[in-house]
Design a protein around this motif. Structure first.
Motif, PDB file in Angstrom:
ATOM      1  N   ILE A 204      -3.952 -15.413 -41.981  1.00  0.00           N
ATOM      2  CA  ILE A 204      -2.553 -14.969 -40.939  1.00  0.00           C
ATOM      3  C   ILE A 204      -2.910 -15.088 -39.665  1.00  0.00           C
ATOM      4  O   ILE A 204      -3.957 -14.634 -38.974  1.00  0.00           O
ATOM      5  N   PHE A 205      -2.124 -15.862 -39.455  1.00  0.00           N
ATOM      6  CA  PHE A 205      -2.583 -16.666 -38.048  1.00  0.00           C
ATOM      7  C   PHE A 205      -0.881 -15.576 -37.381  1.00  0.00           C
ATOM      8  O   PHE A 205      -0.146 -15.930 -37.415  1.00  0.00           O
ATOM      9  N   GLY A 206      -1.668 -14.174 -36.332  1.00  0.00           N
ATOM     10  CA  GLY A 206      -0.720 -13.449 -35.800  1.00  0.00           C
ATOM     11  C   GLY A 206      -0.691 -12.080 -36.593  1.00  0.00           C
ATOM     12  O   GLY A 206      -0.082 -11.969 -37.376  1.00  0.00           O
ATOM     13  N   THR A 207      -1.015 -11.286 -35.520  1.00  0.00           N
ATOM     14  CA  THR A 207      -1.528 -10.003 -36.053  1.00  0.00           C
ATOM     15  C   THR A 207      -0.254  -9.138 -34.966  1.00  0.00           C
ATOM     16  O   THR A 207      -0.293  -9.691 -34.177  1.00  0.00           O
ATOM     17  N   ASP A 208       0.167  -7.869 -35.276  1.00  0.00           N
ATOM     18  CA  ASP A 208       1.127  -7.510 -34.452  1.00  0.00           C
ATOM     19  C   ASP A 208       0.086  -6.343 -33.971  1.00  0.00           C
ATOM     20  O   ASP A 208      -1.154  -5.255 -34.466  1.00  0.00           O
ATOM     21  N   LEU A 209       0.327  -5.947 -32.200  1.00  0.00           N
ATOM     22  CA  LEU A 209      -0.286  -4.950 -31.440  1.00  0.00           C
ATOM     23  C   LEU A 209       0.790  -4.461 -30.576  1.00  0.00           C
ATOM     24  O   LEU A 209       1.443  -5.135 -29.683  1.00  0.00           O
ATOM     25  N   THR A 210       0.666  -3.026 -30.673  1.00  0.00           N
ATOM     26  CA  THR A 210       1.179  -2.195 -29.535  1.00  0.00           C
ATOM     27  C   THR A 210       0.812  -2.122 -28.379  1.00  0.00           C
ATOM     28  O   THR A 210      -0.661  -2.453 -28.223  1.00  0.00           O
ATOM     29  N   VAL A 211       1.867  -1.758 -27.182  1.00  0.00           N
ATOM     30  CA  VAL A 211       0.662  -1.842 -26.330  1.00  0.00           C
ATOM     31  C   VAL A 211      -0.533  -1.545 -25.569  1.00  0.00           C
ATOM     32  O   VAL A 211      -1.575  -1.252 -25.069  1.00  0.00           O
ATOM     33  N   ASP A 212      -0.499   0.240 -26.392  1.00  0.00           N
ATOM     34  CA  ASP A 212      -1.370   1.422 -26.665  1.00  0.00           C
ATOM     35  C   ASP A 212      -2.025   0.204 -27.251  1.00  0.00           C
ATOM     36  O   ASP A 212      -4.110   0.557 -26.969  1.00  0.00           O
ATOM     37  N   GLN A 213      -2.424  -0.145 -28.280  1.00  0.00           N
ATOM     38  CA  GLN A 213      -3.127  -0.832 -29.309  1.00  0.00           C
ATOM     39  C   GLN A 213      -3.929  -1.273 -28.460  1.00  0.00           C
ATOM     40  O   GLN A 213      -5.453  -1.244 -28.561  1.00  0.00           O
ATOM     41  N   LEU A 214      -3.571  -2.291 -28.078  1.00  0.00           N
ATOM     42  CA  LEU A 214      -4.320  -3.879 -27.390  1.00  0.00           C
ATOM     43  C   LEU A 214      -5.246  -2.663 -25.878  1.00  0.00           C
ATOM     44  O   LEU A 214      -5.798  -3.232 -25.179  1.00  0.00           O
ATOM     45  N   MET A 215      -3.976  -1.850 -24.945  1.00  0.00           N
ATOM     46  CA  MET A 215      -4.942  -1.306 -23.622  1.00  0.00           C
ATOM     47  C   MET A 215      -6.206  -0.257 -24.758  1.00  0.00           C
ATOM     48  O   MET A 215      -7.152  -0.461 -23.423  1.00  0.00           O
ATOM     49  N   LYS A 216      -5.872   0.256 -25.924  1.00  0.00           N
ATOM     50  CA  LYS A 216      -7.420   1.142 -26.713  1.00  0.00           C
ATOM     51  C   LYS A 216      -8.978  -0.361 -26.048  1.00  0.00           C
ATOM     52  O   LYS A 216     -10.222  -0.014 -26.195  1.00  0.00           O
ATOM     53  N   ILE A 217      -8.680  -1.341 -26.915  1.00  0.00           N
ATOM     54  CA  ILE A 217      -9.253  -2.682 -26.942  1.00  0.00           C
ATOM     55  C   ILE A 217     -10.178  -2.789 -25.824  1.00  0.00           C
ATOM     56  O   ILE A 217     -10.504  -3.034 -25.684  1.00  0.00           O
TER      57      ILE A 217
ATOM     58  N   LYS B 239      -2.945  -2.676 -14.258  1.00  0.00           N
ATOM     59  CA  LYS B 239      -3.923  -2.651 -12.926  1.00  0.00           C
ATOM     60  C   LYS B 239      -4.266  -1.251 -12.427  1.00  0.00           C
ATOM     61  O   LYS B 239      -4.427  -0.858 -11.361  1.00  0.00           O
ATOM     62  N   ARG B 240      -2.962  -0.331 -13.026  1.00  0.00           N
ATOM     63  CA  ARG B 240      -2.710   0.916 -13.090  1.00  0.00           C
ATOM     64  C   ARG B 240      -4.791   1.642 -12.980  1.00  0.00           C
ATOM     65  O   ARG B 240      -5.113   2.791 -12.376  1.00  0.00           O
ATOM     66  N   LEU B 241      -5.444   0.897 -14.151  1.00  0.00           N
ATOM     67  CA  LEU B 241      -6.575   1.155 -13.547  1.00  0.00           C
ATOM     68  C   LEU B 241      -7.187  -0.282 -13.338  1.00  0.00           C
ATOM     69  O   LEU B 241      -8.829   0.312 -12.999  1.00  0.00           O
TER      70      LEU B 241
ATOM     71  N   ILE C 291       4.322 -11.577 -12.124  1.00  0.00           N
ATOM     72  CA  ILE C 291       2.772 -11.516 -10.280  1.00  0.00           C
ATOM     73  C   ILE C 291       2.846 -10.135 -10.039  1.00  0.00           C
ATOM     74  O   ILE C 291       1.250 -10.060  -9.653  1.00  0.00           O
ATOM     75  N   PRO C 292       3.355  -9.449  -9.976  1.00  0.00           N
ATOM     76  CA  PRO C 292       3.290  -7.967  -9.206  1.00  0.00           C
ATOM     77  C   PRO C 292       1.714  -7.644  -9.829  1.00  0.00           C
ATOM     78  O   PRO C 292       1.266  -6.783  -9.274  1.00  0.00           O
ATOM     79  N   TYR C 293       1.846  -7.962 -10.825  1.00  0.00           N
ATOM     80  CA  TYR C 293       0.588  -7.758 -11.670  1.00  0.00           C
ATOM     81  C   TYR C 293      -0.521  -8.080 -12.456  1.00  0.00           C
ATOM     82  O   TYR C 293      -1.547  -8.212 -13.129  1.00  0.00           O
ATOM     83  N   THR C 294      -0.730 -10.212 -11.522  1.00  0.00           N
ATOM     84  CA  THR C 294      -1.833 -10.504 -11.615  1.00  0.00           C
ATOM     85  C   THR C 294      -2.574 -10.906 -10.473  1.00  0.00           C
ATOM     86  O   THR C 294      -1.785 -11.050  -9.214  1.00  0.00           O
ATOM     87  N   ASP C 295      -3.733 -10.571 -10.528  1.00  0.00           N
ATOM     88  CA  ASP C 295      -4.641 -11.286  -9.967  1.00  0.00           C
ATOM     89  C   ASP C 295      -4.429 -12.525  -9.914  1.00  0.00           C
ATOM     90  O   ASP C 295      -5.464 -13.276  -9.079  1.00  0.00           O
ATOM     91  N   LEU C 296      -5.251 -13.266 -10.715  1.00  0.00           N
ATOM     92  CA  LEU C 296      -4.821 -14.829 -10.416  1.00  0.00           C
ATOM     93  C   LEU C 296      -4.342 -15.299 -11.500  1.00  0.00           C
ATOM     94  O   LEU C 296      -4.021 -14.889 -13.030  1.00  0.00           O
ATOM     95  N   PHE C 297      -3.841 -16.499 -11.803  1.00  0.00           N
ATOM     96  CA  PHE C 297      -3.067 -17.678 -12.282  1.00  0.00           C
ATOM     97  C   PHE C 297      -4.228 -18.669 -12.487  1.00  0.00           C
ATOM     98  O   PHE C 297      -4.474 -19.232 -11.843  1.00  0.00           O
TER      99      PHE C 297
END
Length: 322
Positions: free
Chosen positions: A108-121, A158-160, A181-187
């Motif tokens: 499978i190409f493509g796995t679902d993660l919630t924002v909270d699950q990704l933040m834990k990683i 950014k909060r962290l 843009i407001p949450y990004t340090d580099l593009f």
């Protein structure tokens, strides 16, 4: 408050060092508006999960046969006893066949993660960011296809006080970019070709929106790294290099951190095969061997316009700024 917004992730690479400063966690998201003919990640193209086939690892219906039993659409194709591919017109991407596969013949190409699950990683690697000046990079595909999910993760980073980088083709509405843009340090972004017609031939879209968004980032004083994948015969002409230099000098006012010239390498052919897609660059030689010649020559030409061009993907310092 829990954030259960879902993102579709292709891959998460830890301890990367080239896509932003320091040691980084790089998240690759599914979906891309461009279909570059030299793309090495065809599994990132579509925004939905899909199944790839590794025919060589199939143990056959006599020993297994689970995939055949669950595919109610009859989309699986067999050569003798073993799976040979998927009829994509019949396949509904229900993923049932891959979920019962015992040895990753069907992936499978493509796995679902919630924002909270990704933040834990992400938080698990926090000490490496702090020690190296690193952080999190969003790539793809193109992460702005899933911009709401990306925005929410960026905001939490950014909060962290975690450094954030977005690697995008920038083929998106200006309003979406302004949300990020407001949450990004580099593009990090590409200039694949300066001629819009040629750009459309090699990517399936024109370049006007992309060039306009690059100008918008510069107007917002956003740190920006540009890249050009140099593919012999496609975008390495003297005219295209000259127009690239003039654009960066006159329209971006050379307010970029770096322009990295990347050699073409024919990668990902196995993934094209697994998805039943013809590899468009078959027979095209790698120009990696020309690294010190062709790329250095192009870098020197661009430097005449004041462009900070370098051959290759150079490591970025946390202190590098426009």
């Amino acid at each position: 408050m829990a954030n259960n917004r879902i993102g579709k992730i292709i891959n998460i690479q830890r301890f990367t060092i080239h896509d932003g400063p320091g040691i980084r966690t790089e998240i690759f998201l599914k979906g891309c508006p461009l279909h570059c003919i030299w793309c090495s990640n065809p599994e990132s193209r579509h925004p939905y999960s899909e199944v790839g086939v590794n025919r060589d690892s199939c143990i056959g219906n006599e020993l297994c046969g689970k995939c055949r039993d669950v595919c109610i659409q009859g989309a699986l194709m067999f050569s003798g006893d073993k799976i040979a591919g998927i009829d994509r017109e019949k396949c509904t991407n229900c993923l049932a066949c891959a979920k019962v596969c015992v040895n990753d013949t069907l992936k499978i190409f493509g796995t679902d993660l919630t924002v909270d699950q990704l933040m834990k990683i992400i938080r698990a690697d926090r000490k490496y960011y702090d020690q190296s000046g690193g952080g999190v990079t969003f790539s793809g595909g193109d992460p702005l296809i899933q911009w709401e999910f990306v925005r929410d993760v960026l905001a939490q980073c950014k909060r962290l006080n975690i450094n954030t980088c977005v690697e995008s083709e920038l083929f998106c509405k200006r309003e979406i970019l302004d949300e990020i843009i407001p949450y990004t340090d580099l593009f990090i972004s590409d200039i694949k070709h300066m001629d819009s017609g040629q750009h459309r031939q090699i990517t399936n879209v024109g370049n006007e929106i992309i060039l306009g968004n690059l100008q918008h980032l510069v107007s917002k004083n956003m740190p920006l790294v540009l890249r050009i994948p140099i593919v012999t015969g496609y975008n390495d002409s003297e005219e295209n290099i000259r127009k690239t230099g003039e654009f960066i000098q006159n329209e971006l006012h050379n307010r970029i951190i770096q322009l990295q010239l990347l050699p073409f390498r024919p990668l990902g052919e196995d993934k094209y095969e697994s998805l039943g897609i013809s590899y468009p660059m078959t027979g095209t030689p790698s120009n990696r061997d020309l690294y010190t010649d062709q790329l250095t020559r192009i870098a020197e030409e661009l430097q005449k316009y004041g462009v900070p061009a370098v051959p290759g993907a150079m490591k970025l310092s946390e202190k590098m700024r426009v």
